[in-house]
Design a protein around this motif. Sequence first.
Motif, PDB file in Angstrom:
ATOM      1  N   ILE A 113       8.815  -4.842 -17.608  1.00 55.02           N
ATOM      2  CA  ILE A 113       8.802  -5.831 -16.531  1.00 55.02           C
ATOM      3  C   ILE A 113      10.198  -6.007 -15.952  1.00 55.02           C
ATOM      4  O   ILE A 113      10.382  -6.089 -14.731  1.00 55.02           O
ATOM      5  N   GLU A 114      11.203  -6.053 -16.815  1.00 53.92           N
ATOM      6  CA  GLU A 114      12.582  -6.226 -16.356  1.00 53.92           C
ATOM      7  C   GLU A 114      13.033  -5.022 -15.532  1.00 53.92           C
ATOM      8  O   GLU A 114      13.721  -5.166 -14.509  1.00 53.92           O
ATOM      9  N   THR A 115      12.651  -3.814 -15.959  1.00 53.35           N
ATOM     10  CA  THR A 115      12.980  -2.605 -15.199  1.00 53.35           C
ATOM     11  C   THR A 115      12.332  -2.646 -13.823  1.00 53.35           C
ATOM     12  O   THR A 115      12.957  -2.312 -12.804  1.00 53.35           O
ATOM     13  N   ILE A 116      11.074  -3.063 -13.785  1.00 55.39           N
ATOM     14  CA  ILE A 116      10.355  -3.165 -12.511  1.00 55.39           C
ATOM     15  C   ILE A 116      11.036  -4.177 -11.598  1.00 55.39           C
ATOM     16  O   ILE A 116      11.232  -3.925 -10.402  1.00 55.39           O
ATOM     17  N   ARG A 117      11.417  -5.322 -12.156  1.00 55.97           N
ATOM     18  CA  ARG A 117      12.079  -6.352 -11.350  1.00 55.97           C
ATOM     19  C   ARG A 117      13.377  -5.819 -10.738  1.00 55.97           C
ATOM     20  O   ARG A 117      13.660  -6.039  -9.559  1.00 55.97           O
TER      21      ARG A 117
ATOM     22  N   PHE B 161       4.535   1.189  -6.272  1.00 52.47           N
ATOM     23  CA  PHE B 161       4.733   1.919  -7.529  1.00 52.47           C
ATOM     24  C   PHE B 161       5.324   1.004  -8.593  1.00 52.47           C
ATOM     25  O   PHE B 161       4.860   0.980  -9.736  1.00 52.47           O
ATOM     26  N   TRP B 162       6.349   0.239  -8.214  1.00 52.42           N
ATOM     27  CA  TRP B 162       6.984  -0.683  -9.157  1.00 52.42           C
ATOM     28  C   TRP B 162       6.251  -2.017  -9.098  1.00 52.42           C
ATOM     29  O   TRP B 162       6.716  -2.984  -8.514  1.00 52.42           O
TER      30      TRP B 162
ATOM     31  N   GLU C  99       9.767   0.939   6.582  1.00 52.40           N
ATOM     32  CA  GLU C  99       9.028  -0.131   5.908  1.00 52.40           C
ATOM     33  C   GLU C  99       7.857   0.427   5.113  1.00 52.40           C
ATOM     34  O   GLU C  99       7.553  -0.058   4.016  1.00 52.40           O
ATOM     35  N   PHE C 100       7.199   1.446   5.653  1.00 56.50           N
ATOM     36  CA  PHE C 100       6.081   2.053   4.938  1.00 56.50           C
ATOM     37  C   PHE C 100       6.565   2.713   3.647  1.00 56.50           C
ATOM     38  O   PHE C 100       5.919   2.611   2.599  1.00 56.50           O
ATOM     39  N   THR C 101       7.720   3.370   3.719  1.00 58.11           N
ATOM     40  CA  THR C 101       8.304   3.972   2.514  1.00 58.11           C
ATOM     41  C   THR C 101       8.624   2.897   1.480  1.00 58.11           C
ATOM     42  O   THR C 101       8.393   3.081   0.276  1.00 58.11           O
ATOM     43  N   ALA C 102       9.147   1.771   1.960  1.00 56.44           N
ATOM     44  CA  ALA C 102       9.453   0.657   1.053  1.00 56.44           C
ATOM     45  C   ALA C 102       8.175   0.126   0.409  1.00 56.44           C
ATOM     46  O   ALA C 102       8.156  -0.194  -0.788  1.00 56.44           O
ATOM     47  N   LEU C 103       7.096   0.041   1.181  1.00 52.43           N
ATOM     48  CA  LEU C 103       5.815  -0.421   0.637  1.00 52.43           C
ATOM     49  C   LEU C 103       5.315   0.512  -0.464  1.00 52.43           C
ATOM     50  O   LEU C 103       4.807   0.059  -1.494  1.00 52.43           O
ATOM     51  N   LEU C 104       5.462   1.810  -0.249  1.00 52.74           N
ATOM     52  CA  LEU C 104       5.048   2.776  -1.272  1.00 52.74           C
ATOM     53  C   LEU C 104       5.844   2.573  -2.560  1.00 52.74           C
ATOM     54  O   LEU C 104       5.289   2.606  -3.665  1.00 52.74           O
ATOM     55  N   ALA C 105       7.154   2.366  -2.406  1.00 47.85           N
ATOM     56  CA  ALA C 105       8.004   2.170  -3.582  1.00 47.85           C
ATOM     57  C   ALA C 105       7.660   0.871  -4.301  1.00 47.85           C
ATOM     58  O   ALA C 105       7.587   0.819  -5.534  1.00 47.85           O
ATOM     59  N   LEU C 106       7.427  -0.192  -3.535  1.00 45.11           N
ATOM     60  CA  LEU C 106       7.077  -1.477  -4.137  1.00 45.11           C
ATOM     61  C   LEU C 106       5.718  -1.415  -4.826  1.00 45.11           C
ATOM     62  O   LEU C 106       5.504  -2.050  -5.860  1.00 45.11           O
TER      63      LEU C 106
END
Length: 312
Positions: free
Chosen positions: A37-41, A24-25, A15-22
Amino acid sequence: MNRKEYERVNPDNVEFTALLALAFWDTQVSDASEELIETIRRNRFAILKEMRKVYTIRGNIDGEIRQGELLDLLNRMKNAHNNCRVDKTIMNQREPDGILRRIDIAYNASVERRRSQEWKLLESIDDRKIIQHPTETLYLADGNTPLQTFHICYAETRIFIHEAYPSLTRLSKHEKDKIFNGYIQKFNFIDFHYRTRQLWGDHAQYIMESVLTVVDMDDDDQCLSEDEGGDHRELMKESGRAYMLNHLAVITPIFKKAQISNTELYALLAFALCEIDTSIEAEAISVFDELHSEVLLDLQRYYKEEMGLDDF
């Protein structure tokens, strides 16, 4: 956000790894293009989809709720970071660069206060429904929440106006009340459409009713309480849906074509305030003339210095 809030959620390594990725995006990138924005989504959807798979493998039946807690934690972390930046600015006794920056600070502070109050409201609703979204923890509005969230917006917009447009203090209370009552609907209109466009893009099913609540256009019963409408319930549902669809058919293409940036949103909010639909005193006219000119000059500076535009 404090340490106890983080420890309450207590994300594991995945979950922490997912938080880091989220983190970033992040869609809250200043003046991001529609393409970015579309790429981030897409990337955020992929991350959250992968997390749902993880919860399924783990046999976690409350995976959606857990995901909502993680997104809420991420928002709180971002807010804490932004608050630190604001505090540092205050400590350094630095004033905002211009009126648009002042509106920026006041608007986003208002949004966060609304978010906090809406969450307290939603927290008391046991059967609240989470709407899947890659960047926000959102909830389905029911027949009662629109009025309650509007009351929150009403109170916070008063504070926003006071902080963003200090020159209005030159006016009498009666004059300020009259101006505010004419502005609140315009503010809601702009905020509602901009927020919907930012969060959902061309996705036609959902529209933002407030900071945290969403209207599902495919659910005709959503905005009527169980005892509302009586024998005319079906007619009310059909009329309400037809009105909203006609409204969106006119406005949505305008916002899509304009693709306004955050800075342009702040200018639009100010210009809407300056457009008065009722008679006002000479002092108020003077205040709005000054405000309009100040916003226009700052917007021109933004186009030239930050956007590098010559033809605007």
